[in-house]
Design an enzyme around this catalytic site. Sequence first.
Site, PDB file in Angstrom:
ATOM      1  N   ASN A   9      -3.948 -19.829  -5.122  1.00  0.00           N
ATOM      2  CA  ASN A   9      -2.840 -18.974  -4.708  1.00  0.00           C
ATOM      3  C   ASN A   9      -2.981 -18.754  -3.204  1.00  0.00           C
ATOM      4  O   ASN A   9      -3.871 -18.038  -2.756  1.00  0.00           O
ATOM      5  CB  ASN A   9      -2.949 -17.643  -5.485  1.00  0.00           C
ATOM      6  CG  ASN A   9      -1.998 -16.581  -4.982  1.00  0.00           C
ATOM      7  OD1 ASN A   9      -1.096 -16.856  -4.195  1.00  0.00           O
ATOM      8  ND2 ASN A   9      -2.208 -15.347  -5.443  1.00  0.00           N
ATOM      9  N   LYS A  11      -1.061 -17.249  -1.156  1.00  0.00           N
ATOM     10  CA  LYS A  11      -0.541 -15.963  -0.667  1.00  0.00           C
ATOM     11  C   LYS A  11       0.268 -16.164   0.620  1.00  0.00           C
ATOM     12  O   LYS A  11       0.972 -17.165   0.753  1.00  0.00           O
ATOM     13  CB  LYS A  11      -1.690 -14.954  -0.496  1.00  0.00           C
ATOM     14  CG  LYS A  11      -2.506 -14.813  -1.779  1.00  0.00           C
ATOM     15  CD  LYS A  11      -3.486 -13.658  -1.761  1.00  0.00           C
ATOM     16  CE  LYS A  11      -4.252 -13.628  -3.074  1.00  0.00           C
ATOM     17  NZ  LYS A  11      -5.202 -12.504  -3.161  1.00  0.00           N
ATOM     18  N   HIS A  94       1.068 -10.621 -10.377  1.00  0.00           N
ATOM     19  CA  HIS A  94      -0.130 -10.515  -9.544  1.00  0.00           C
ATOM     20  C   HIS A  94      -0.304  -9.064  -9.099  1.00  0.00           C
ATOM     21  O   HIS A  94       0.678  -8.364  -8.828  1.00  0.00           O
ATOM     22  CB  HIS A  94      -0.013 -11.438  -8.327  1.00  0.00           C
ATOM     23  CG  HIS A  94      -1.307 -11.568  -7.588  1.00  0.00           C
ATOM     24  ND1 HIS A  94      -1.733 -10.605  -6.690  1.00  0.00           N
ATOM     25  CD2 HIS A  94      -2.283 -12.499  -7.642  1.00  0.00           C
ATOM     26  CE1 HIS A  94      -2.918 -10.964  -6.211  1.00  0.00           C
ATOM     27  NE2 HIS A  94      -3.273 -12.104  -6.782  1.00  0.00           N
ATOM     28  N   GLU A  96      -1.066  -7.770  -6.396  1.00  0.00           N
ATOM     29  CA  GLU A  96      -0.428  -7.423  -5.112  1.00  0.00           C
ATOM     30  C   GLU A  96       1.068  -7.170  -5.295  1.00  0.00           C
ATOM     31  O   GLU A  96       1.646  -6.318  -4.621  1.00  0.00           O
ATOM     32  CB  GLU A  96      -0.700  -8.533  -4.084  1.00  0.00           C
ATOM     33  CG  GLU A  96      -2.153  -8.506  -3.618  1.00  0.00           C
ATOM     34  CD  GLU A  96      -2.734  -9.864  -3.247  1.00  0.00           C
ATOM     35  OE1 GLU A  96      -1.967 -10.807  -2.970  1.00  0.00           O
ATOM     36  OE2 GLU A  96      -3.975  -9.977  -3.240  1.00  0.00           O
ATOM     37  N   GLU A 166      -7.513 -10.820 -13.720  1.00  0.00           N
ATOM     38  CA  GLU A 166      -7.948 -10.563 -12.346  1.00  0.00           C
ATOM     39  C   GLU A 166      -8.235  -9.076 -12.171  1.00  0.00           C
ATOM     40  O   GLU A 166      -7.309  -8.298 -11.895  1.00  0.00           O
ATOM     41  CB  GLU A 166      -6.848 -10.984 -11.366  1.00  0.00           C
ATOM     42  CG  GLU A 166      -6.484 -12.446 -11.447  1.00  0.00           C
ATOM     43  CD  GLU A 166      -5.913 -12.942 -10.129  1.00  0.00           C
ATOM     44  OE1 GLU A 166      -6.459 -13.895  -9.583  1.00  0.00           O
ATOM     45  OE2 GLU A 166      -4.935 -12.357  -9.623  1.00  0.00           O
ATOM     46  N   GLY A 172     -10.245 -10.447  -3.399  1.00  0.00           N
ATOM     47  CA  GLY A 172     -10.383 -10.444  -1.946  1.00  0.00           C
ATOM     48  C   GLY A 172     -11.484  -9.531  -1.429  1.00  0.00           C
ATOM     49  O   GLY A 172     -11.562  -9.257  -0.247  1.00  0.00           O
ATOM     50  N   SER A 212     -12.401 -13.251  -6.216  1.00  0.00           N
ATOM     51  CA  SER A 212     -13.552 -13.738  -5.454  1.00  0.00           C
ATOM     52  C   SER A 212     -14.279 -14.917  -6.104  1.00  0.00           C
ATOM     53  O   SER A 212     -15.505 -15.005  -6.051  1.00  0.00           O
ATOM     54  CB  SER A 212     -14.514 -12.584  -5.155  1.00  0.00           C
ATOM     55  OG  SER A 212     -13.855 -11.589  -4.382  1.00  0.00           O
TER      56      SER A 212
END
Length: 251
Positions: A9, A11, A94, A96, A166, A172, A212
């Site tokens: 991904n 992003k 996701h 985010e 996730e 991240g 990660s």
Amino acid sequence: MRNYFLAGNWKLHKTPSEAADFAAQIAAAVKGTQNRVLVAPSFVAIPAVVEAVKGSNVLIGAQNCAAAEKGAHTGEVSASMLKDAGVDAVILGHSERRSIYGETDSLINTKVRLVLAEKLEVILCVGETLEEREAGKAMEVVKEQLLQGLKDITEAELTNITIAYEPVWAIGTGKTATPEDANEIHAGIREYLSELYSEKAAESMIIQYGGSVKPGNVKDLMAMEHIDGALVGGASLTVEDFSPIVNFNKG
Ligand code: PGA
């Protein structure tokens, strides 16, 4: 038998020309792998990446799509537009999108249904925050996201869905769930899918881990019974990192 599925991904990284260059390098680096491989560039880079990986085994993902098929929705991109552009799968839900853009489970479910209606695949992301994990609610949160996200999805349609677990606190941050902790949630997801659908559907579901994932931890994660792949952010942005991840079981 479940096939490993490794997805990158990208992003908000890589312009169309950077993405095309990079995708061609990835296509060369993953030649010969038995694993499924997908890269998800930004919308504007999709056509260039489709062109760059032509003839390879690299699949194309989108990172989001509109919750409507067409109409007055300035700035949105529909599932049918993505299909026409050569996309194979759409990442939905996701964290985010959930946290920065306020996407709810019900909105995500609308998108899931629109993407499936186009006969595209969905990568449906679920995962708890640190606060929820510390309160012992990780599995409860994930189950609710699955229940709502998969509302009105039939067992036949489920074959076009991959679940990505996730944990938000691992995205991240450099903090990975231990393979054992991740596997425990993955096993719980599989069990819940067998309650919602059937054991057969649950057994064949591909469940990716994300948060990660790096060349140094991918093998241990993939060795777990219920981990069938990875959704990779940061480490999908260079060939040095993404190639060993995708090729973790080669040779
Ligand atoms: P990360 O991101 O690999 O950079 O933690 C994962 C993701 O957001 O899918």
